[in-house]
Write a protein that holds these residues in place. Sequence first.
Motif, mmCIF file in Angstrom:
data_model
loop_
_atom_site.group_PDB
_atom_site.id
_atom_site.type_symbol
_atom_site.label_atom_id
_atom_site.label_comp_id
_atom_site.label_asym_id
_atom_site.label_seq_id
_atom_site.Cartn_x
_atom_site.Cartn_y
_atom_site.Cartn_z
ATOM 1 N N TRP A 180 0.781 -1.187 0.059
ATOM 2 C CA TRP A 180 0.108 -0.158 0.100
ATOM 3 C C TRP A 180 0.848 1.292 -0.148
ATOM 4 N N ALA A 219 2.282 2.100 -3.366
ATOM 5 C CA ALA A 219 1.244 2.678 -4.400
ATOM 6 C C ALA A 219 1.096 4.316 -4.184
ATOM 7 N N LEU A 220 0.601 4.519 -2.898
ATOM 8 C CA LEU A 220 0.168 5.902 -2.200
ATOM 9 C C LEU A 220 1.407 6.852 -2.584
ATOM 10 N N PHE A 266 -2.703 -0.334 10.753
ATOM 11 C CA PHE A 266 -2.169 -0.561 9.135
ATOM 12 C C PHE A 266 -2.210 0.826 8.383
ATOM 13 N N ILE A 267 -3.701 1.440 8.677
ATOM 14 C CA ILE A 267 -3.899 2.823 7.854
ATOM 15 C C ILE A 267 -2.634 3.924 8.297
ATOM 16 N N VAL A 302 0.549 3.060 6.894
ATOM 17 C CA VAL A 302 0.758 3.215 5.508
ATOM 18 C C VAL A 302 0.882 4.813 5.264
ATOM 19 N N LEU A 303 0.041 5.738 5.793
ATOM 20 C CA LEU A 303 0.221 7.146 5.542
ATOM 21 C C LEU A 303 1.436 7.607 5.925
ATOM 22 N N PHE A 346 -6.437 6.582 -1.689
ATOM 23 C CA PHE A 346 -6.524 6.924 -0.234
ATOM 24 C C PHE A 346 -7.729 6.576 0.322
ATOM 25 N N LEU A 371 -7.936 2.806 0.994
ATOM 26 C CA LEU A 371 -7.230 2.608 2.275
ATOM 27 C C LEU A 371 -7.875 2.949 3.707
#
Lengths: 490, 63
Positions: A78, A81-82, A236-237, A240-241, B9, B12
């Motif tokens: 993830w 990709a971001l 997780f979120i 990832v950020l 985004f 996610l």
Amino acid sequence: MNSALIVILLFLLLSIYLGLQARRGKTMNLEQWSTGGRSFGTLFVFLLSAGEIYTTFTFLGGSGWAYGKGGPAFYILWYGALAYILSYWMLPAIWRYAKQHNLLSQSDFFVAKYNSPALGVLVSLIGIIAMIPYLVTQLKGLGAIMEIASYGSISSTLAVWIGVIAVTIYVMASGVHGTAWTAVLKDGLVLVVVVFLGIYLPVHYYGGIGQMFHAIDQAKPGYLALPATGNSVYWFISTVLLTALGFYTWPHAFQAVYTAKNEQTFRRNAMVFPLYQLILLFVFFVGFAAILTVKPPLQGSAGDNSLLILSVQTFPKWVVGLIGASGLLCAIVPGSMLLMTSATMISKNLYKVINPKASEESVSRLAHYLVPVVALVALYFTFNGQTIVALLLMGYSLVTQFFPAIVFSFMKRNPITKWGAIFGILAGELVVAYTTITSKTVGLLLPFMPQWVKDLNIGIVAMVINLVVTFAVSAFTRGAGAQARTAINA
Amino acid sequence: MKWLAALPFLALVVGMFFANRTEPYVLGLPFILFWTVLWVVLTSVIMFIVYKTDPVNRGGDRS
């Protein structure tokens, strides 16, 4: 000498040859050495960036996470990709500014944007503190890979020395040109090896990828998804950020941006990169395949060796040799970039600031001679580093703290001043250092919060404090900054 | 069209709450992994659309 060893050594010699021939026809001044004279086309820029994705960490760590943690490993797919989405707008802006102002290092960017060599010194020091442990991880990975893949005929100590000497030789000679050429060899080999392993192992041991996942889910129910607490959806979120923000704030990733010939390159790469990243999917497959097949099960960080141990258990020696060679390249390509970037920053943003009269030639010469010095420091920590583990975890969080100062500097009217940037970064780094060294989590810091807040990545706290301090200090120092700007414009 | 880039985004930040599950399997992958791979692929597609519709990219290479 066994056939695995012969294959590994052939690839080692080939990479040294490619690294050395890369300098042909170029006058190696500092700009050529550290930014390739801003002449790289789409393929080289692509492969330089790919160098940061496929390191020994991904090769061993990606499969290690799939093996040891299951579902949480998917965060790696993830954040890449971001980060590539952000790159579409961020990298052309950075590149353009770097070209206009002839920047060579990431610290140069801060010096120019905030008109502050002091900020450059700060960023260089933090960058080096983050990069040395990164380099050490690569070397430790290299040692483990070569020792297992050579069936013990090369000790990990000897392997690390061989790798470091090879890298030092071609970095001193060719700089980033050497990295780009060896990256071609590396990505070619890794692509073939990883896709092959990721398909062959599940089919061989389970009869297929779907069957493999069903078997794992039966043996360990829920293992393939995220747990309710700990590495939960909230973890997780937030992870990832945060990691997506930190992707291009690594000094070596940032400096690689300068090598491009034009800014179109980055927009084109932003389309291709997410797909290319799917190679990681096959790395995961290998880690999952090892779960029910490696006996006895590997505990803790030994899970990082799951890919290698399963390969040795499954394949003839020459195939293991190819896997070992991929691992070797995964260490030396990013390793060379890290060495070159550290040396450039020490010479240009530390030495030159202390000694402003130093000529360009002497700064360039010093950068070259610093390569073996930085390499020796990394070697020292590779062989004697217990405390380095704490630093390793910190590296990514450290460089992520640069993000606000970079992004705000592109606004039409930068809302933050140089003092805001300096104190914001310092405050963020202190929180990172404190929470890493004392292994604090949000849960330990704020025990009264609901569970979902406790699961958030601790880096969020550092980023919030960074932003608060940045804006508070900027508000107090705004007057002085505005005057300085008018003075420059007048 | 560049606002399309916000979709991954959302996939996610919002999507993971619904996608965090093993069943159903799609293409042999547990659902959470399928969702991840799907959005990695869609990110490439979205960036392709963004690239093609971005006026900056008209008129070939500038240096």
